[in-house]
Structures are given as C-alpha cells and as structure tokens.
Design a protein around this motif. Structure first.
Motif, short mmCIF file in Angstrom:
data_model
loop_
_atom_site.label_atom_id
_atom_site.label_comp_id
_atom_site.label_asym_id
_atom_site.label_seq_id
_atom_site.Cartn_x
_atom_site.Cartn_y
_atom_site.Cartn_z
N VAL A 1 0.86 -1.18 0.00
CA VAL A 1 0.00 0.00 0.00
C VAL A 1 0.89 1.22 0.00
O VAL A 1 1.82 1.31 0.79
N THR A 2 0.65 2.15 -0.89
CA THR A 2 1.40 3.39 -0.96
C THR A 2 0.65 4.46 -0.20
O THR A 2 -0.52 4.70 -0.45
N ILE A 3 1.34 5.08 0.76
CA ILE A 3 0.69 6.09 1.58
C ILE A 3 1.49 7.37 1.49
O ILE A 3 2.70 7.36 1.26
N GLY A 4 0.80 8.50 1.69
CA GLY A 4 1.45 9.80 1.70
C GLY A 4 1.64 10.26 3.11
O GLY A 4 0.72 10.25 3.90
N ILE A 5 2.86 10.66 3.45
CA ILE A 5 3.18 11.11 4.80
C ILE A 5 3.68 12.53 4.71
O ILE A 5 4.69 12.81 4.07
N SER A 6 3.00 13.46 5.35
CA SER A 6 3.43 14.84 5.40
C SER A 6 3.84 15.15 6.81
O SER A 6 3.14 14.82 7.75
N PHE A 7 4.98 15.81 6.98
CA PHE A 7 5.51 16.06 8.31
C PHE A 7 5.99 17.49 8.42
O PHE A 7 6.81 17.94 7.62
N LEU A 8 5.48 18.18 9.45
CA LEU A 8 5.93 19.51 9.83
C LEU A 8 5.80 20.54 8.72
O LEU A 8 6.49 21.56 8.74
N SER A 9 4.95 20.31 7.73
CA SER A 9 4.74 21.30 6.68
C SER A 9 3.46 20.96 5.96
O SER A 9 2.98 19.83 6.00
N GLY A 10 2.88 21.96 5.28
CA GLY A 10 1.69 21.71 4.48
C GLY A 10 2.04 20.98 3.20
O GLY A 10 3.19 20.94 2.77
N GLY B 1 -3.61 12.80 -11.77
CA GLY B 1 -4.60 11.76 -11.62
C GLY B 1 -4.28 10.78 -10.52
O GLY B 1 -4.84 9.68 -10.49
N GLU B 2 -3.37 11.12 -9.59
CA GLU B 2 -3.01 10.22 -8.52
C GLU B 2 -3.85 10.53 -7.28
O GLU B 2 -4.46 11.58 -7.18
N ALA B 3 -3.83 9.59 -6.32
CA ALA B 3 -4.55 9.79 -5.06
C ALA B 3 -3.73 10.70 -4.16
O ALA B 3 -2.53 10.52 -3.99
N SER B 4 -4.37 11.72 -3.62
CA SER B 4 -3.71 12.63 -2.70
C SER B 4 -4.19 12.35 -1.28
O SER B 4 -5.10 11.57 -1.06
N ASP B 5 -3.54 13.00 -0.29
CA ASP B 5 -3.89 12.73 1.10
C ASP B 5 -5.15 13.46 1.53
O ASP B 5 -5.49 13.47 2.70
N VAL B 6 -5.86 14.08 0.58
CA VAL B 6 -7.16 14.65 0.91
C VAL B 6 -8.29 13.78 0.40
O VAL B 6 -9.45 14.08 0.62
N ASP B 7 -7.95 12.69 -0.32
CA ASP B 7 -8.97 11.77 -0.81
C ASP B 7 -9.48 10.92 0.33
O ASP B 7 -8.71 10.42 1.14
N ILE B 8 -10.82 10.72 0.39
CA ILE B 8 -11.40 9.93 1.45
C ILE B 8 -10.95 8.48 1.36
O ILE B 8 -10.64 7.84 2.36
N VAL B 9 -10.87 7.94 0.14
CA VAL B 9 -10.44 6.56 -0.02
C VAL B 9 -9.01 6.39 0.47
O VAL B 9 -8.67 5.42 1.18
N ASP C 1 -8.89 6.42 4.28
CA ASP C 1 -9.32 5.16 4.87
C ASP C 1 -8.22 4.11 4.76
O ASP C 1 -8.00 3.34 5.71
N LYS C 2 -7.53 4.07 3.65
CA LYS C 2 -6.43 3.11 3.50
C LYS C 2 -5.31 3.41 4.49
O LYS C 2 -4.74 2.49 5.10
N GLU C 3 -4.98 4.69 4.66
CA GLU C 3 -3.95 5.05 5.62
C GLU C 3 -4.36 4.67 7.03
O GLU C 3 -3.55 4.16 7.81
N TYR C 4 -5.61 4.93 7.37
CA TYR C 4 -6.08 4.60 8.72
C TYR C 4 -6.02 3.10 8.96
O TYR C 4 -5.58 2.65 10.04
N GLU C 5 -6.43 2.30 7.99
CA GLU C 5 -6.37 0.85 8.15
C GLU C 5 -4.93 0.37 8.28
O GLU C 5 -4.61 -0.51 9.09
#
Length: 316
Positions: free
Chosen positions: A16-25, A35-43, A46-50
């Motif tokens: 699973v590929t996840i986006g991690i943002s740290f100490l910055s916007g 066309g990629e999934a960003s960390d504002v997508d609900i889907v 949910d994947k990150e939370y799981e």
C-alpha cells in the motif's frame, strides 16, 4: 515536504502506498493533475487509517525504518502521531518552565543592576523611578523567556526525540537509549566550545542519561504494558477524540439545518408539481382528442407504426 513510502508487511498483506506529510503543508495540485490519489482523498485516508491501525497492532512485523516513519508523521487531520505528540508536549513543557525561570533570573539581575547604578541618583518623584524600573523589567522578561525557554526546549526536544526514536527502532525501552539521547543533548549544549567541549558535554550528558533511562525502564516495567500495547492504546484514543470532535462539529453545523429544510421544501414542491403536471397532461390530451389543439407531428418511426396499424385494421 511530502514523502511517499511503500510499506510491505510480512504476513501476506498487499503493498500500500501512503502519503506522509511532516511539519509542513502539502500541495496536492500537481498530484491531482497527474490523476493520482492525494492525502485529501477519502479513499486514501481510509487506507492510511487501516494501515496505521494494523501497524500499531503488530509492530514486530515491520522493519525499524517503517516503525520510525510511523512515529515521524502527521495524519490527515494535521495532528502528530502519539509518539511524536509526547515529544511535542515535552518540548512545550520545557519551553514554559525555561521561560518562567528566565523571566525570574533576568528580572532579578535587571532590578539589582538598576538599583546599583541609580543608588546615588535623585529622581524628581518616586513614580518616575518606578516607571524606569518597569521598563527595564519588561525588557528583561522578554529576554529571559526567549533565552532560557528556547535553550531548554531545544535540549528537551533533542533528548526526548532521540530517546523516543530509539524506542521505536528497538520496539522496547532500553536505558542505553537515554544514554545516547543524553550524549546528543550534551554535545549540542556545548557546541559553542568546539570539539573538546562537545565531547565533554556528550560524556556528561550520557552519564546523566543513564539514571533517567533506568527510571523510564522501571516505570515501563511496573505498568506491565509493552511499548506496542501502549502506543496502540494511545493511537486508538487519539482517533476516538478526533471522531468525537468531528461528530460534535457536524452536529453544530448550521448548514445541516439548511439542507434538511431544503429537502422538506423540495419534497413538498415535488408533491404539488406532480398533481399539477398530471392535470395539465390530461387537459392537453382531451383538447387534442377533440380537435381544440393540433396534435404534435409524429416521428418517422411513429408514423410507420401508425400506418401499419391502419393497414392491419383495413385488412380486417
């Protein structure tokens, strides 16, 4: 800074590929354009939370790099991870305590210097002397808070950050981790004294960090809770708090009442328009049947169908 990590669990779970943002916007405009999934997508959230829930439930199955990345991150609500939040709270506490001490120390020195310099000076009125002393005291307050608060908060951040990172790497508390953290803190504290001063400060910090590490280890042992169990509990607690805040904000949102009112209005208008539309259609059909209104022209398919019906009637 926006980092993409691929976390590969060892027990047959897909990558699973996840986006991690740290100490910055994070800027998701380019991600959306690609066309990629960003960390504002609900889907994606949910994947990150799981994935995070599974990592906190079974930290042993992951490498030390993945456990370290689990600590140094921010979630979709821009809040720190439980491990990093402890470092943040310790740093804020050190900033406050150091600032209080700096205010006291600098104001005391400023008051003594003022009295010593103006011992033989005559003021026209006592109020004038009080105002002059207050001006110097206010400057000392700011100077002392910034000087001591920033220094102590930086040292506390280094100590707690290194110790917490080492605990994430090992996945258990070890007194030697605090020795390393104390050595780093002491070396940075004596940075202005050159290499020899840094070595001496690091050695002294490591010696002082050993009893602190033993205290942390004993506290962890007496609680009967492992590092994995503790951070899993803290993670679930933070998610429950976020969920409760979201439900409370949604309940207080005035837009929900407006939407509900609009739904009622639309339902009533649909019922009225249905009765009115049915009446108009019946009147139009009656007028066309009796010749009061011209009938609309038929399409080619409808004309062919009507012609075949007439031929069938004539043949009968």
């Amino acid at each position: 800074m926006y980092m993409l990590r691929k976390l590969r669990p060892k027990h047959g779970i897909g990558t699973v590929t996840i986006g991690i943002s740290f100490l910055s916007g994070t800027d998701d405009s380019n991600t959306v354009l690609r066309g990629e999934a960003s960390d504002v997508d609900i889907v994606n959230r949910d994947k990150e939370y799981e994935l995070f829930s599974q990592m906190y439930s079974d930290r042993e199955s992951y490498t030390w790099k993945e456990r370290l990345s689990l600590m140094w991150r921010r979630d979709e609500y821009d809040t720190f991870s439980p491990e990093l939040d402890q470092v943040y709270q310790s740093t804020l506490g050190a900033l406050f305590l150091g600032g209080i001490y700096g205010v006291y120390a600098e104001s005391r020195v400023a008051t003594m210097n003022f009295l010593e310099k103006n011992k033989y000076e005559m003021f026209k009125h006592p109020k004038e002397a009080q105002l002059a002393l207050q001006d110097r005291a206010h400057i000392a307050y700011i100077k002392g808070f910034v000087k001591y608060g920033s220094k102590l908060s930086i040292l506390c951040f280094l100590y707690s950050g290194v110790a917490q990172s080492m605990a994430c790497i090992r996945n258990y508390v070890n007194p030697l981790d605090h020795v390393v953290a104390g050595a780093v803190m002491g070396a940075v504290y004596r940075f202005n004294m050159g290499p020899k001063g840094m070595i001496g400060g690091g050695f002294l910090g490591g010696v002082l960090g050993l009893p602190a590490g033993i205290c942390f280890w004993l506290a962890q042992y007496l609680t009967g809770e492992t590092v994995e169990e503790r951070w899993k509990r803290e993670f679930l607690h933070s998610r429950n708090i976020i969920a409760a805040k979201g439900e409370e904000a949604a309940a207080k949102d005035l837009r929900r009442e407006i939407i509900d009112e609009k739904k009622v209005e639309w339902k009533e208008s649909d019922e009225d328009s249905t009765w009115l539309r049915r009446t108009i259609i019946e009147l139009r059909l009656w007028a066309e049947k009796n010749g009061y209104l011209p009938r609309p022209p038929l399409s080619s398919d409808e004309a062919d169908k009507q012609l075949s019906n007439e031929r069938t009637n004539l043949s009968k």
